[in-house]
Scaffold this motif. Sequence first.
Motif, PDB file in Angstrom:
ATOM      1  N   UNK A   1       0.906  -1.138   0.065  1.00  0.00           N
ATOM      2  CA  UNK A   1      -0.145  -0.224  -0.061  1.00  0.00           C
ATOM      3  C   UNK A   1       0.708   1.419  -0.030  1.00  0.00           C
ATOM      4  N   UNK A   2       0.266   2.312  -0.566  1.00  0.00           N
ATOM      5  CA  UNK A   2       1.178   3.565  -0.668  1.00  0.00           C
ATOM      6  C   UNK A   2       0.850   4.435   0.483  1.00  0.00           C
ATOM      7  N   UNK A   3       1.669   4.729   1.628  1.00  0.00           N
ATOM      8  CA  UNK A   3       1.371   5.617   2.610  1.00  0.00           C
ATOM      9  C   UNK A   3       1.828   7.102   2.158  1.00  0.00           C
ATOM     10  N   UNK A   4       0.627   7.852   2.211  1.00  0.00           N
ATOM     11  CA  UNK A   4       0.719   9.351   1.805  1.00  0.00           C
ATOM     12  C   UNK A   4       1.419  10.194   3.129  1.00  0.00           C
ATOM     13  N   UNK A   5       2.486  10.872   2.724  1.00  0.00           N
ATOM     14  CA  UNK A   5       3.090  11.495   3.839  1.00  0.00           C
ATOM     15  C   UNK A   5       3.124  13.111   3.296  1.00  0.00           C
ATOM     16  N   UNK A   6       2.757  14.054   4.137  1.00  0.00           N
ATOM     17  CA  UNK A   6       2.988  15.477   3.729  1.00  0.00           C
ATOM     18  C   UNK A   6       4.347  15.979   4.284  1.00  0.00           C
ATOM     19  N   UNK A   7       4.596  17.271   3.533  1.00  0.00           N
ATOM     20  CA  UNK A   7       5.719  17.868   4.105  1.00  0.00           C
ATOM     21  C   UNK A   7       5.817  18.251   5.719  1.00  0.00           C
ATOM     22  N   UNK A   8       4.408  18.397   6.142  1.00  0.00           N
ATOM     23  CA  UNK A   8       4.376  18.742   7.672  1.00  0.00           C
ATOM     24  C   UNK A   8       4.593  17.290   8.355  1.00  0.00           C
ATOM     25  N   UNK A   9       4.405  16.048   7.930  1.00  0.00           N
ATOM     26  CA  UNK A   9       4.358  14.861   8.412  1.00  0.00           C
ATOM     27  C   UNK A   9       5.833  14.633   8.513  1.00  0.00           C
ATOM     28  N   UNK A  10       6.489  14.761   7.451  1.00  0.00           N
ATOM     29  CA  UNK A  10       8.066  14.761   7.455  1.00  0.00           C
ATOM     30  C   UNK A  10       8.737  15.538   8.395  1.00  0.00           C
ATOM     31  N   UNK A  11       8.679  16.910   8.702  1.00  0.00           N
ATOM     32  CA  UNK A  11       9.116  17.528   9.565  1.00  0.00           C
ATOM     33  C   UNK A  11       8.684  17.178  10.897  1.00  0.00           C
ATOM     34  N   UNK A  12       7.409  16.686  11.306  1.00  0.00           N
ATOM     35  CA  UNK A  12       7.153  15.916  12.591  1.00  0.00           C
ATOM     36  C   UNK A  12       7.982  14.696  12.522  1.00  0.00           C
ATOM     37  N   UNK A  13       8.244  13.771  11.800  1.00  0.00           N
ATOM     38  CA  UNK A  13       9.038  12.763  11.842  1.00  0.00           C
ATOM     39  C   UNK A  13      10.391  13.124  12.265  1.00  0.00           C
ATOM     40  N   UNK A  14      10.981  14.355  11.681  1.00  0.00           N
ATOM     41  CA  UNK A  14      12.347  14.577  12.100  1.00  0.00           C
ATOM     42  C   UNK A  14      12.363  14.887  13.593  1.00  0.00           C
ATOM     43  N   UNK A  15      11.362  15.760  14.034  1.00  0.00           N
ATOM     44  CA  UNK A  15      11.490  16.311  15.385  1.00  0.00           C
ATOM     45  C   UNK A  15      11.258  15.065  16.205  1.00  0.00           C
ATOM     46  N   UNK A  16      10.241  14.120  16.021  1.00  0.00           N
ATOM     47  CA  UNK A  16      10.237  12.889  16.832  1.00  0.00           C
ATOM     48  C   UNK A  16      11.444  12.163  16.975  1.00  0.00           C
ATOM     49  N   UNK A  17      12.090  11.863  15.890  1.00  0.00           N
ATOM     50  CA  UNK A  17      13.288  10.884  15.700  1.00  0.00           C
ATOM     51  C   UNK A  17      14.381  11.508  16.408  1.00  0.00           C
ATOM     52  N   UNK A  18      14.632  12.854  16.040  1.00  0.00           N
ATOM     53  CA  UNK A  18      15.609  13.569  16.681  1.00  0.00           C
ATOM     54  C   UNK A  18      15.598  13.344  18.057  1.00  0.00           C
ATOM     55  N   UNK A  19      14.453  13.685  18.692  1.00  0.00           N
ATOM     56  CA  UNK A  19      14.255  13.792  20.068  1.00  0.00           C
ATOM     57  C   UNK A  19      14.711  12.639  20.468  1.00  0.00           C
ATOM     58  N   UNK A  20      14.155  11.262  20.109  1.00  0.00           N
ATOM     59  CA  UNK A  20      14.144  10.090  20.572  1.00  0.00           C
ATOM     60  C   UNK A  20      15.690   9.711  20.570  1.00  0.00           C
ATOM     61  N   UNK A  21      16.444  10.382  19.884  1.00  0.00           N
ATOM     62  CA  UNK A  21      18.081   9.821  19.542  1.00  0.00           C
ATOM     63  C   UNK A  21      19.033  11.119  20.272  1.00  0.00           C
ATOM     64  N   UNK A  22      18.201  11.875  20.894  1.00  0.00           N
ATOM     65  CA  UNK A  22      18.794  13.282  21.288  1.00  0.00           C
ATOM     66  C   UNK A  22      19.904  13.738  20.246  1.00  0.00           C
ATOM     67  N   UNK A  23      19.673  13.602  18.888  1.00  0.00           N
ATOM     68  CA  UNK A  23      20.337  14.198  17.987  1.00  0.00           C
ATOM     69  C   UNK A  23      20.624  15.791  17.854  1.00  0.00           C
ATOM     70  N   UNK A  24      21.918  16.269  17.892  1.00  0.00           N
ATOM     71  CA  UNK A  24      22.365  17.744  17.707  1.00  0.00           C
ATOM     72  C   UNK A  24      23.035  18.114  16.522  1.00  0.00           C
ATOM     73  N   UNK A  25      23.448  19.009  16.153  1.00  0.00           N
ATOM     74  CA  UNK A  25      24.368  19.734  15.338  1.00  0.00           C
ATOM     75  C   UNK A  25      25.752  18.743  15.298  1.00  0.00           C
ATOM     76  N   UNK A  26      26.020  18.551  16.461  1.00  0.00           N
ATOM     77  CA  UNK A  26      27.402  17.955  16.782  1.00  0.00           C
ATOM     78  C   UNK A  26      27.526  16.440  16.459  1.00  0.00           C
ATOM     79  N   UNK A  27      26.266  15.766  15.870  1.00  0.00           N
ATOM     80  CA  UNK A  27      26.361  14.589  15.931  1.00  0.00           C
ATOM     81  C   UNK A  27      26.669  14.059  14.554  1.00  0.00           C
TER      82      UNK A  27
END
Length: 543
Positions: A195-221
């Motif tokens: 199946x094709x999962x439709x993801x918006x640009x906002x969905x993509x940004x929210x994914x970035x925020x969620x995953x970066x938070x889960x991994x404690x990612x920062x500019x130094x990583x």
Amino acid sequence: MGTHSFTLPLPESIAWRTPLALLDRNGALYPDKLALVAPSLAPTGEARLTYGALARRVDQAAAALREAGLASGDHLGILMTNTAAAEYVTTALGAMRAGAIVVPLNARFALPELCAAIADMECTFLVHEASHDAAAGHLAEAFPALSGRVIRIGVDGDWAARLDRARVRPEEFPRVQENDVADILLTSGTTGRPKGVMLTHANAVATGIAVAGALSLGPEDTYQSPFPLFTSSGFHFNIMATLWAGATLVIEPAVDVEATLARMTRERTTVYCAVPAIYIFMLDAFDPGRHDVSAMRVFDYGGAPMAREVIRRLAEAFPHVELRQTYGLTEAGPTGTFLAGRDALRKIGSVGMGMPLCTVDVARPDGSRADDDEMGELVMRGPAVSQGYYKNPKATAATFHDGWLWTGDYGRRDAEGYLYYMDRRKDVIIRGGFNITSTEVENAIFEHPGVKEVAVVGIPHQKLGEDLCAFIVPKTSNPATDELSAFVAERIADFKVPRRWIFVSELPRNPTGKIQKHLLRARAELQLGINAGSGGSGSVDRT
């Protein structure tokens, strides 16, 4: 469990609301910072792009694609592998910049599967690498919409020249909105047509925020991962998290543990993410005399359940590295839950709590909230959750309802609010009226010193309904089945002990590393000659 929409808007406090806005921000803030280290089709075999260079290359790709006829709203299929990761990333983001919708195609698909994906996702443009020339040629002939709209990217092609001569006019690029669909990501399709999962640009940004938070990612990583770019883990989880964090992304060409450890040493990797199987192989291959992982601070494992014994072994072998577990699915970005390192051993077996911006809970079939320690279905809600399946309203209604995304995964919640993945709903084994989750049986088997990998599936049984069959990858020689049975019986209830044992050299996996249990079930039924009256004890496959 409430009537709120399962997909929520980004918080108003978020200033950058598309991946392209994140890229522009990073290009302005960190123009000389290394953004991407990735395999490339260039003669050097590798690209090392700063954020400034990456932003320019994406704009060039957008201009070149527009000059080739790509229009806003077109569905651009990408048929490439991680061996061309640099070109993959710049082409995909360039297509988004041009207003198109990106459709990553599984590079391991057979031709009939590719035809089905092109048809179902209505691709009107195709970009491919040289290794897929034959498939691309067939697709161009089979689909009139692709006629004259197929681009080959390779060292002997003219794509590099097109990029160099493309006239970048940012004012002519369409104004991409946060609620526009950015990409359509294909599900694994293990139980039928993907199946094709439709993801918006906002969905993509929210994914970035969620995953970066889960991994404690920062500019130094420096963040390293082998996930294929045609999967949601490679395309969203990795790319969007590093864009949000402004980190450096190191993409691996393929799964090769020795090369992985050498790359960690060379790049001074700080965060690594892979499926559990790779960590099993890493424990065998790691040599402190040759491999320096002193810069590493987080090992993240997801995509499949991690055996408890492997978690313990990782903690012993890499005491300075924080162990984190993530759980998610493509329909949610992929976002979901994470377990921080401080709880890795205290809550061993848990997938933690919701990532930032993610609400995750356990529901009964009627939609009511399950009690603590009651098994139910894991459900999710948040701004990373998909808009639904492309042109598949029936599947959308079955998965997204009552205000939640219903994952198809069984789980439970303990008294402290920590969540536990128990099994895929379709993989729960009902033996003589008892519900058995394969993960608890696999954890018990994995503690045996002779077991390297294990997968447990249900097989038909005339009297019990289902029985258990365990597929074992041994470390060396095959353990005796009666010894395995006795070992497991000391750890779990007798009705959970498998009576069928099959020894194999490897387990079948999809591109993200998940074990393909439907293939194991089919193999067990064929190999064991299961019929209406079967129900004997141990079987051994020595191939």
